[in-house]
Design a protein around this motif. Structure first.
Motif, short mmCIF file in Angstrom:
data_model
loop_
_atom_site.label_atom_id
_atom_site.label_comp_id
_atom_site.label_asym_id
_atom_site.label_seq_id
_atom_site.Cartn_x
_atom_site.Cartn_y
_atom_site.Cartn_z
N VAL A 1 -4.83 41.30 45.71
CA VAL A 1 -6.60 41.10 45.93
C VAL A 1 -7.80 41.11 44.77
CG1 VAL A 1 -6.14 42.35 47.95
CG2 VAL A 1 -7.01 43.42 45.69
N ARG A 2 -8.89 40.55 44.53
CA ARG A 2 -9.92 40.75 44.03
C ARG A 2 -10.49 40.99 44.44
NH1 ARG A 2 -14.41 37.12 43.26
NH2 ARG A 2 -13.58 36.40 40.89
N PRO B 1 -14.22 41.47 44.63
CA PRO B 1 -15.22 40.89 44.64
C PRO B 1 -16.44 40.74 42.93
CG PRO B 1 -15.77 42.14 45.97
CD PRO B 1 -14.64 42.34 45.26
N CYS C 1 -9.79 49.48 53.92
CA CYS C 1 -11.35 47.51 53.11
C CYS C 1 -11.00 47.91 52.05
CB CYS C 1 -12.82 48.12 54.33
SG CYS C 1 -13.09 46.49 54.14
N CYS D 1 -8.25 47.24 49.75
CA CYS D 1 -7.46 45.77 49.66
C CYS D 1 -8.03 45.10 49.48
CB CYS D 1 -7.28 45.34 51.33
SG CYS D 1 -5.81 45.70 52.59
N ARG D 2 -9.91 44.96 49.95
CA ARG D 2 -11.15 44.11 49.02
C ARG D 2 -11.39 44.91 47.60
NH1 ARG D 2 -12.14 40.54 52.55
NH2 ARG D 2 -11.30 40.48 54.69
N LEU E 1 -17.21 47.47 47.23
CA LEU E 1 -17.84 46.42 48.02
C LEU E 1 -18.84 47.44 48.36
CD1 LEU E 1 -15.58 45.78 51.31
CD2 LEU E 1 -16.43 44.42 49.50
N GLU F 1 -21.83 45.34 52.52
CA GLU F 1 -20.39 44.52 53.37
C GLU F 1 -19.20 44.95 53.94
OE1 GLU F 1 -20.34 42.26 48.80
OE2 GLU F 1 -19.79 43.98 48.42
N PHE G 1 -17.00 43.52 57.41
CA PHE G 1 -15.65 43.28 57.00
C PHE G 1 -15.00 44.38 57.79
CE2 PHE G 1 -16.31 42.02 52.05
CZ PHE G 1 -16.23 41.03 52.44
N THR G 2 -15.37 44.71 58.05
CA THR G 2 -14.39 45.90 59.30
C THR G 2 -15.17 45.76 60.62
OG1 THR G 2 -16.55 47.80 58.32
CG2 THR G 2 -14.49 48.01 57.56
#
Length: 563
Positions: free
Chosen positions: A33-34, A36, A75, A78-79, A82, A86, A90-91
């Motif tokens: 994962v990245r 952001p 969330c 994995c991401r 945030l 955000e 996403f959720t």
């Protein structure tokens, strides 16, 4: 919307149904994962975690807090870090549910908030934006609460262990909330002075610490980032998440400063007579009106400071690491080596930063050895011989001669043993011999040399090597020679970093399966009709829980003790 902290004493009352298990990826493939906002790639905030580890963490959160909180947590894992909006996007959850979930996660030390400047538009003004990151290690620590409780009970007694339960069950607490819980459990008989004394024991032993704050990070410009990279290739570049954790942590002086220390610092004790009175009150040797006066002083200090406290997972991990190292020394060199190593680790400075390297003087080691069962029979020469056998190094300082040992080497030996045991159970004795030989060699080895050393038939050895390579336990290189009538030669090696990660993912997968079995047995027990059937299911559940704790010991070797 920003959420910077909470004081929720409990968890959500509703417990929704379990979430379905995520699909398993191909063997050896990890979900990358990245982050952001940091521009780096990783598997979690601070350590590489495979998909099975993520699934296991989500299963823990679902069992403890329900589907909604687990969805927000998944969330973030994995991401990466945030913002509030955000997470909601996403959720696909309402803002109210996202807010409550973040409050619960922050309360139970599973999420850390931090702020960064964010520019609005091109050349526009900058405003503060709050990010939330999941702390994967703290999530996994939730299944180790029974181990943490046992450590404190053995070290400080039942009363301190009961006080620790408040932090393990409810996360972050003020002293007032902690005292209220203790008073409720004792039927109103608990005295504030006694609770304060036990609380300070936990703090001074570093089992409890002050909660971190919400740091503000100034993001580096492109020129600063490029110059930092050129400065030294040996220096590891920290991610923004790591910098946030460092900035949020209070200093050691504040982190482990108890309530009485705070009273002294704030001027609550103004002369020697008052200071002597406070110490005597804490010991329970003053009269009743002085006890009441002390309660008023404590209440005044607590109301002034309103500090949040939590369990210090770092201390508990070190205690479990010590236990693993001592067990390894006992299995390799006997009880005497275990006694000496335990004394060495306990006599080192408790505030030491490098937990992989411990140092102590001979006098301190001997004092610790004498206090151990069976340590009285160990003479000075015997202790010196054991220290040499353990691989301790001598270093001379102004204070005298010191003995030091690198715990990382002991943990590496433990990981070798655990991986070899896994190969033995999964593939048999022949594969175990090959894997052990390659592990000890530590370099590429020709197929013929492996056959000669392990005394295996050529076809059988090739079959085993191929199987281990296909399952990502071996690294293979093919060389084209075109000499001696042979066109190609195969070389084999155990690439430890990759193999350890593969073993860790396998163990997370096993822990996930055991946890699901435990949930199934508990659900079956609740709907069982006869007492005999319920008792049988209860015993099966206890066996599975014991297996999960043993599996967690192996997980800690590869995940928690490596840092």
């Amino acid at each position: 919307m920003e959420i910077t902290g909470s004081r929720i004493p409990g968890s959500p009352t509703e417990r929704p149904k379990r979430r379905p298990r995520p699909k398993k990826p191909r063997d050896g493939v990890f979900k990358q994962v990245r982050f952001p906002h940091s521009g780096v790639f990783a598997f979690s905030c601070f350590s590489m975690v495979g998909q099975e580890g993520i699934s296991f963490a989500v299963l823990l959160m679902t069992a403890h807090f329900g589907d909604i909180v687990a969805k927000v947590c998944e969330c973030l894992i994995c991401r990466g870090s945030l913002t509030f909006h955000e997470i909601a996007r996403f959720t696909e959850l309402p803002h109210g549910q996202v807010k409550n979930s973040l409050l619960v996660l922050i309360q139970h030390n599973c999420v850390q908030a931090f702020s960064v400047p964010k520019t609005v538009g091109i050349g526009g003004p900058s405003r503060v934006s709050t990010l939330y990151m999941a702390i994967f290690d703290n999530i996994i620590h939730r299944m180790r609460f029974s181990k943490f409780h046992h450590i404190v009970k053995k070290d400080l007694g039942d009363q301190c262990a009961q006080l620790l339960e408040g932090f393990l069950q409810h996360g972050r607490l003020t002293f007032q909330l902690l005292y209220g819980r203790a008073s409720e459990l004792s039927g109103g008989k608990a005295k504030q002075v006694d609770v304060l004394s036990m609380f300070n024991k936990l703090v001074h032993a570093q089992y409890v610490e002050r909660c971190p704050g919400v740091p503000f990070l100034e993001l580096k410009s492109d020129d600063e980032v490029s110059s930092a990279r050129k400065r030294s290739k040996s220096e590891e570049t920290k991610t923004i998440e790591e910098e946030a954790m460092i900035a949020a942590a209070p200093s050691d002086a504040d982190r482990f400063s108890g309530i009485i220390d705070l009273m002294t610092d704030s001027g609550a004790v103004t002369n020697d007579k008052e200071e002597e009175s406070i110490l005597e009150v804490a010991a329970g040797n003053k009269r009743k009106h002085e006890v009441l006066e002390m309660d008023e002083e404590i209440q005044k200090t607590i109301n002034t400071n309103e500090i949040l406290w939590r369990a210090n997972y770092e201390k508990f991990v070190y205690c479990l690491k010590k236990k693993a190292c001592v067990a390894n020394a006992r299995s390799r060199f006997g009880d005497g080596a275990a006694i000496v190593l335990e004394a060495l680790m306990e006599s080192c400075d408790p505030n030491i930063k490098n937990l992989n390297f411990v140092t102590s003087s001979m006098n301190s080691i001997l004092e610790g050895v004498r206090g151990k069962p069976g340590g009285v029979s160990l003479t000075l020469e015997h202790v010196r011989a054991i220290l040499e056998q353990l691989g301790c190094q001598l270093c001379t300082e102004e204070t005298g001669v010191l003995y030091s040992i690198v715990l990382k080497d002991i943990i590496e030996s433990c990981k070798n043993d655990e991986a070899e045991s896994l190969i033995l159970k999964k593939y048999g004795k022949e594969a175990y011999r090959i894997f052990r030989f390659l592990t000890k060699t530590g370099r590429f080895v020709h197929t013929d040399q492996i056959i000669e050393t392990t005394f295996l038939e050529k076809k059988e050895a090739q079959k085993i090597l191929w199987k281990l390579w296909m399952d990502n336990y071996l690294h293979m290189e093919k060389l084209n020679l075109h000499t001696g009538g042979r066109s190609e030669v195969f070389l084999w090696k155990v690439h430890k970093e990759l193999v350890w990660q593969h073993v860790l993912d396998y163990m997370f997968h096993a822990a996930l399966n055991i946890s699901q079995k435990i949930s199934e047995k508990e659900e079956a027990r609740q709907v069982s009709v006869g007492n005999a059937e319920a008792e049988k299911l209860r015993k099966v559940r206890y066996i599975l829980e014991a297996s999960l704790l043993r599996m967690d010991d192996a997980i800690m070797l590869f995940h928690d003790f490596s840092t």
